[in-house]
Design an enzyme around this catalytic site. Structure first.
Site, PDB file in Angstrom:
ATOM      1  N   TRP A 154       0.888  -0.885  -0.013  1.00 23.42           N
ATOM      2  CA  TRP A 154      -0.082   0.047   0.044  1.00 23.42           C
ATOM      3  C   TRP A 154       1.120   1.232   0.141  1.00 23.42           C
ATOM      4  O   TRP A 154       1.830   1.315   0.813  1.00 23.42           O
ATOM      5  CB  TRP A 154      -0.875   0.064   1.230  1.00 23.42           C
ATOM      6  N   ASP A 319     -15.824  12.375  -1.643  1.00 30.59           N
ATOM      7  CA  ASP A 319     -15.296  11.033  -1.275  1.00 30.59           C
ATOM      8  C   ASP A 319     -15.921  10.415   0.012  1.00 30.59           C
ATOM      9  O   ASP A 319     -17.114  10.667   0.139  1.00 30.59           O
ATOM     10  CB  ASP A 319     -13.514  11.201  -0.724  1.00 30.59           C
ATOM     11  N   ASP A 320     -15.406   9.340   0.572  1.00 29.28           N
ATOM     12  CA  ASP A 320     -15.986   8.640   1.596  1.00 29.28           C
ATOM     13  C   ASP A 320     -16.653   9.765   2.670  1.00 29.28           C
ATOM     14  O   ASP A 320     -16.151  10.653   2.949  1.00 29.28           O
ATOM     15  CB  ASP A 320     -14.886   7.848   2.381  1.00 29.28           C
ATOM     16  N   LYS A 429     -15.895   7.155  -8.236  1.00 28.46           N
ATOM     17  CA  LYS A 429     -14.800   6.501  -7.755  1.00 28.46           C
ATOM     18  C   LYS A 429     -15.302   5.441  -7.057  1.00 28.46           C
ATOM     19  O   LYS A 429     -15.773   5.363  -6.081  1.00 28.46           O
ATOM     20  CB  LYS A 429     -13.970   7.243  -6.828  1.00 28.46           C
ATOM     21  N   TRP A 430     -14.994   4.176  -7.752  1.00 29.20           N
ATOM     22  CA  TRP A 430     -15.337   2.838  -7.100  1.00 29.20           C
ATOM     23  C   TRP A 430     -14.189   2.039  -6.265  1.00 29.20           C
ATOM     24  O   TRP A 430     -13.242   1.744  -6.910  1.00 29.20           O
ATOM     25  CB  TRP A 430     -15.776   1.739  -8.149  1.00 29.20           C
ATOM     26  N   ASP A 431     -14.557   2.113  -5.009  1.00 30.07           N
ATOM     27  CA  ASP A 431     -13.188   1.771  -4.192  1.00 30.07           C
ATOM     28  C   ASP A 431     -13.451   0.570  -3.620  1.00 30.07           C
ATOM     29  O   ASP A 431     -14.324  -0.285  -3.748  1.00 30.07           O
ATOM     30  CB  ASP A 431     -13.117   2.775  -3.209  1.00 30.07           C
ATOM     31  N   MET A 432     -12.326  -0.325  -2.982  1.00 33.44           N
ATOM     32  CA  MET A 432     -12.359  -1.598  -2.678  1.00 33.44           C
ATOM     33  C   MET A 432     -11.075  -1.579  -1.507  1.00 33.44           C
ATOM     34  O   MET A 432      -9.915  -1.676  -2.300  1.00 33.44           O
ATOM     35  CB  MET A 432     -12.114  -2.639  -3.631  1.00 33.44           C
ATOM     36  N   ASN A 433     -11.594  -1.739  -0.410  1.00 34.42           N
ATOM     37  CA  ASN A 433     -10.402  -1.299   0.490  1.00 34.42           C
ATOM     38  C   ASN A 433     -10.102  -2.761   1.439  1.00 34.42           C
ATOM     39  O   ASN A 433      -9.544  -2.544   2.643  1.00 34.42           O
ATOM     40  CB  ASN A 433     -10.662  -0.225   1.299  1.00 34.42           C
ATOM     41  N   CYS A 479     -10.595   2.081  -7.699  1.00 30.60           N
ATOM     42  CA  CYS A 479      -9.630   2.177  -6.883  1.00 30.60           C
ATOM     43  C   CYS A 479      -9.539   1.073  -5.930  1.00 30.60           C
ATOM     44  O   CYS A 479     -10.508   0.555  -5.780  1.00 30.60           O
ATOM     45  CB  CYS A 479     -10.016   3.492  -5.987  1.00 30.60           C
ATOM     46  N   ASP A 501      -2.677   5.656  -3.161  1.00 26.45           N
ATOM     47  CA  ASP A 501      -3.096   6.724  -2.016  1.00 26.45           C
ATOM     48  C   ASP A 501      -1.853   7.701  -1.713  1.00 26.45           C
ATOM     49  O   ASP A 501      -1.896   8.716  -1.192  1.00 26.45           O
ATOM     50  CB  ASP A 501      -3.355   6.033  -0.754  1.00 26.45           C
TER      51      ASP A 501
HETATM   52  C1  GLA Z   1      -9.167   4.527   0.312  1.00 27.54           C
HETATM   53  C2  GLA Z   1      -8.932   5.224  -1.148  1.00 27.54           C
HETATM   54  C3  GLA Z   1      -8.870   6.629  -0.727  1.00 27.54           C
HETATM   55  C4  GLA Z   1     -10.300   7.133  -0.075  1.00 27.54           C
HETATM   56  C5  GLA Z   1     -10.413   6.395   1.144  1.00 27.54           C
HETATM   57  C6  GLA Z   1     -11.829   6.643   1.580  1.00 27.54           C
HETATM   58  O1  GLA Z   1      -8.178   4.446   1.059  1.00 27.54           O
HETATM   59  O2  GLA Z   1      -7.942   4.716  -1.619  1.00 27.54           O
HETATM   60  O3  GLA Z   1      -8.502   7.471  -2.096  1.00 27.54           O
HETATM   61  O4  GLA Z   1     -10.888   7.249  -0.913  1.00 27.54           O
HETATM   62  O5  GLA Z   1     -10.278   5.036   0.797  1.00 27.54           O
HETATM   63  O6  GLA Z   1     -12.193   5.945   2.597  1.00 27.54           O
END
Ligand code: GLA
Length: 684
Positions: A154, A319-320, A429-433, A479, A501
């Site tokens: 990361w 964003d979030d 922005k479709w995220d996956m964390n 993302c 990030d």
């Molecule tokens: C991930 C994304 C960030 C941001 C956060 C929000 O870490 O990579 O850019 O959107 O989530 O929780």
């Protein structure tokens, strides 16, 4: 190339010397090696029959060549019409098992690349279990090759690693259910002496977003077998009689113009034949994440919108934190309803007020996830992936939705659709964390649990396909905590991906160099972020942060009002540079001139328009070097006979002059220096 095949060298062919069959296989260059029968090297196909047998031997049956390229069902794949490409289909069969294997190869008129894919069909009367179905093998002599892979973590994605091949198996892989931050579904083999502009280089890239294996194996005869495909570990696929399995596609490139040639072929190929949204407008944007994290309300966002409007920034990305009760990371994923306490009037009101300012609205979502503290989880705890009898593993306080199940996909997609229809949203922005840990689905019987990880990826692809079909004007940016799923599979749906990030300029040079080894610059999301960097604490001048982000899809990830006056004064110039150079960077041919990763001092690249009439050189000095004289950057890719004028100084030279004589960059005894030079063809 003459050294590709060694079929004339028949050491112990089994038809002449049946005793030596096993050693024959040791040196036989297989097009698609199966396990068993004396193939001791990495197989591309491995299976188990109902009686427990594992041997599979494939023989040529027939082939055909046809114009165009068929799509791959359920999978992202390159495209090309009948005028643009032709496909060779080779059918192999194991007569004992009646297993049929179709190998598909597509070549293109305009790009020097080959696409390969594999379909396995069970023609027998009993079910089979496939435990390995790789997408491609490449058998070569080891001509003193180096292996190149991309590795990282990361915030340190896509770092180039180059090392001499050594005996045995080596390469890259992911077992995290995503292509991952740690490794990348790509490998290259190049001559030890290969540079950016000369030497032989082979590149292999997998159009896939889950577990993968990218491996080179050097055998006792100093031969290399390079393979690429879904990682066999944990994979098993039940193939009933008459059923078939489609493996993801691999893209293969061979260049005699070094690594730069390999990269340019990949760039052209992905731009012209894979990334469907390539031609979409890439707006400048202001993202709320590093500016305010979860701490915002309507007024705060509008304030960001006003500052975006002041500079003509096209989009505000919320964003979030805009949904459910999401004020930190512990809650609400899965509840995709706007938080009206924070945003009275919802995204609709915000979108309309932004529109009045001339700013578009973008939003963040993480559709594959579910928080244990969410209405969705309280109603459907079984929607989260979990292994029976075990507590599921939290990561970032969240669990993964079981996308193998249609009702789960439908539930999340319904919510996505509602949100997108509720307001004038132009960008998602479709995220996956987090990685997949509890890889189990109650929808599958025990003998099919080995399909779960791949079925998850297929479910994800289905969702993304529905999204781009139903919302064709939406700009989708994928993302995965930055670049944890930066792969060709995702680029088929979203023309750009949030690269990392870590948007701090110096680290980004390294990340972007690795990314651009395979992907076009147009695929990289790149922003000017907060300083000192929230990721590594480094302080870098605003101008340098802008120049480092310029080659990608450009934006800001900070509160513009908190910048100093001098910094604010630079914003119009940065936006103007993006307007001016963005199209060239997104469509031109890229040449790497210097690597900060290698020299620890400066970075430089050049982009030349396809018609060779325009070129831009970007030079970025990170550290000054004591007692250095001026630097000569030898340019590349220009037309030798055309006269080019350097726009800032008016200096005129032929392409040959610029390439041989080089561009002199004055020695400046200072850290952080950036030079952007345009060369334009003189019309005669
Ligand atoms: C991930 C994304 C960030 C941001 C956060 C929000 O870490 O990579 O850019 O959107 O989530 O929780």
């Amino acid at each position: 190339m003459s050294y590709l095949l060694r079929l004339e060298e028949r050491p112990f062919p089994p038809d002449e010397n049946p005793r030596e069959r096993a050693s024959f296989y040791d040196c036989f260059p297989f097009e698609y090696p199966a396990w068993g029968g004396g193939n001791f090297r990495e197989p591309c196909l491995r299976l188990r029959t109902a009686s427990g047998g594992g041997c599979c031997e494939l023989f040529y049956e027939k082939h055909r060549i046809f114009p165009g390229k068929p799509p791959l069902e359920g999978l992202p794949a390159a495209y090309g019409g009948p005028e643009e490409c032709a496909t060779l289909e080779i059918t192999l069969r194991d007569p004992a098992l009646d297993v049929r294997v179709d190998l598909l190869y597509t070549v293109f008129e305009d790009v020097d690349a080959i696409c390969r894919s594999v379909r396995v069909e069970n023609g027998g009367r009993e079910a089979l279990d496939l435990s390995t179905v790789l997408s491609a093998a490449l058998e070569l002599d080891n001509d003193g090759f180096d292996l190149i892979t991309l590795h990282g973590s990361w915030a340190r994605e896509q770092t180039i690693d180059r090392r001499p091949l050594s005996p045995g198996r080596q390469g890259a892989y992911s077992l995290r259910g995503i292509s991952s931050h740690q490794f990348h579904p790509f490998l290259a083999l190049c001559e030890h002496t290969a540079t950016q502009d000369q030497g032989l280089a082979y590149g292999m890239s997998l159009v896939y977003s889950g577990n993968f294996l990218a491996q080179a194996e050097v055998d006792q005869f100093d031969r290399v077998r390079a393979v690429l495909g879904i990682h066999p570990e944990g994979f098993q696929w039940r193939l009933e009689p008459g059923a078939s399995f489609q493996a993801p596609e691999a893209v293969l490139v061979c260049s005699e113009e070094g690594l730069g040639g390999m990269s340019r072929s990949f760039h052209d190929f992905f731009r012209e034949h894979l990334i469907r949204g390539q031609k979409k407008h890439r707006p400048t944007l202001l993202n709320s994440w590093e500016a305010c994290y979860f701490d915002f309300d309507h007024e705060r966002l509008l304030q960001l919108g006003r500052s975006a409007a002041r500079y003509g920034i096209e989009l505000l990305v919320v964003d979030d934190g805009w949904f459910g009760r999401r004020n930190d990371e512990t809650t609400s994923l899965g509840d995709w309803r706007v938080n009206e306490e924070k945003l009275p009037g919802g995204l609709k009101r915000l979108g309309e007020e932004l529109a009045d300012l001339g700013v578009g609205l973008g939003i963040w979502m993480e559709p594959e996830m579910i928080s244990p503290d969410s209405d969705l989880y309280r109603a459907h705890p079984d929607y989260a992936m979990a292994i029976p009898g075990r507590a599921p593993t939290l990561a970032r306080n969240q669990l993964v939705l079981d996308l193998t199940r249609k009702e789960v996909r439908d539930c999340v997609y319904r919510q996505i659709g509602q949100v997108l229809r509720s307001a004038p949203i132009r960008y998602l922005k479709w995220d996956m964390n987090r990685p997949l840990v509890d890889v189990y689905s109650p929808s599958l019987p025990p003998e099919r649990q080995g399909e779960t990880a791949h079925r998850y990826v297929l479910g994800l692809y289905e969702l993304q396909e529905r999204l781009v079909t139903d919302f064709p004007d939406l700009l989708l940016e994928n993302c995965c905590s930055g670049g944890g799923r930066f792969d060709p599979g995702m680029l088929y749906y979203s023309p750009q991906i949030w690269t990392s990030d870590n948007a701090e300029a110096v680290d980004r040079l390294v990340i972007q160099e690795g990314t651009s080894l395979v992907y076009p610059l147009s695929a990289m999301g790149a922003h000017v972020a907060v300083c000192p960097s929230h990721i590594n604490g480094r302080v870098t001048p605003f101008q340098i942060r802008g120049r480092a982000a310029l080659p990608g899809c450009f934006g800001y990830e900070l509160d513009l009002d908190k910048l100093t006056e001098e910094e604010q004064a630079l914003i119009p110039q940065q936006l103007e540079e993006y307007r001016q150079y963005g199209p060239l960077f997104r469509t031109g041919d890229c040449y790497r001139l210097a690597s900060y990763r290698e020299n620890h001092t400066y970075d430089a690249f050049l982009c030349v328009s396809k018609d060779k009439s325009l070129a831009a050189v970007s030079f970025l000095q990170v550290r000054s070097r004591a007692y250095r004289r001026s630097l000569r950057l030898r340019l590349a890719g220009l037309d030798e006979s055309i006269l080019y004028r350097r726009r800032d100084t008016g200096e005129v030279r032929s392409g040959a002059g610029w390439m041989r004589g080089g561009l002199l960059v004055e020695a400046v005894q200072s850290d952080y220096l950036s030079v952007l030079v345009t060369l334009e063809k003189i019309q005669r």
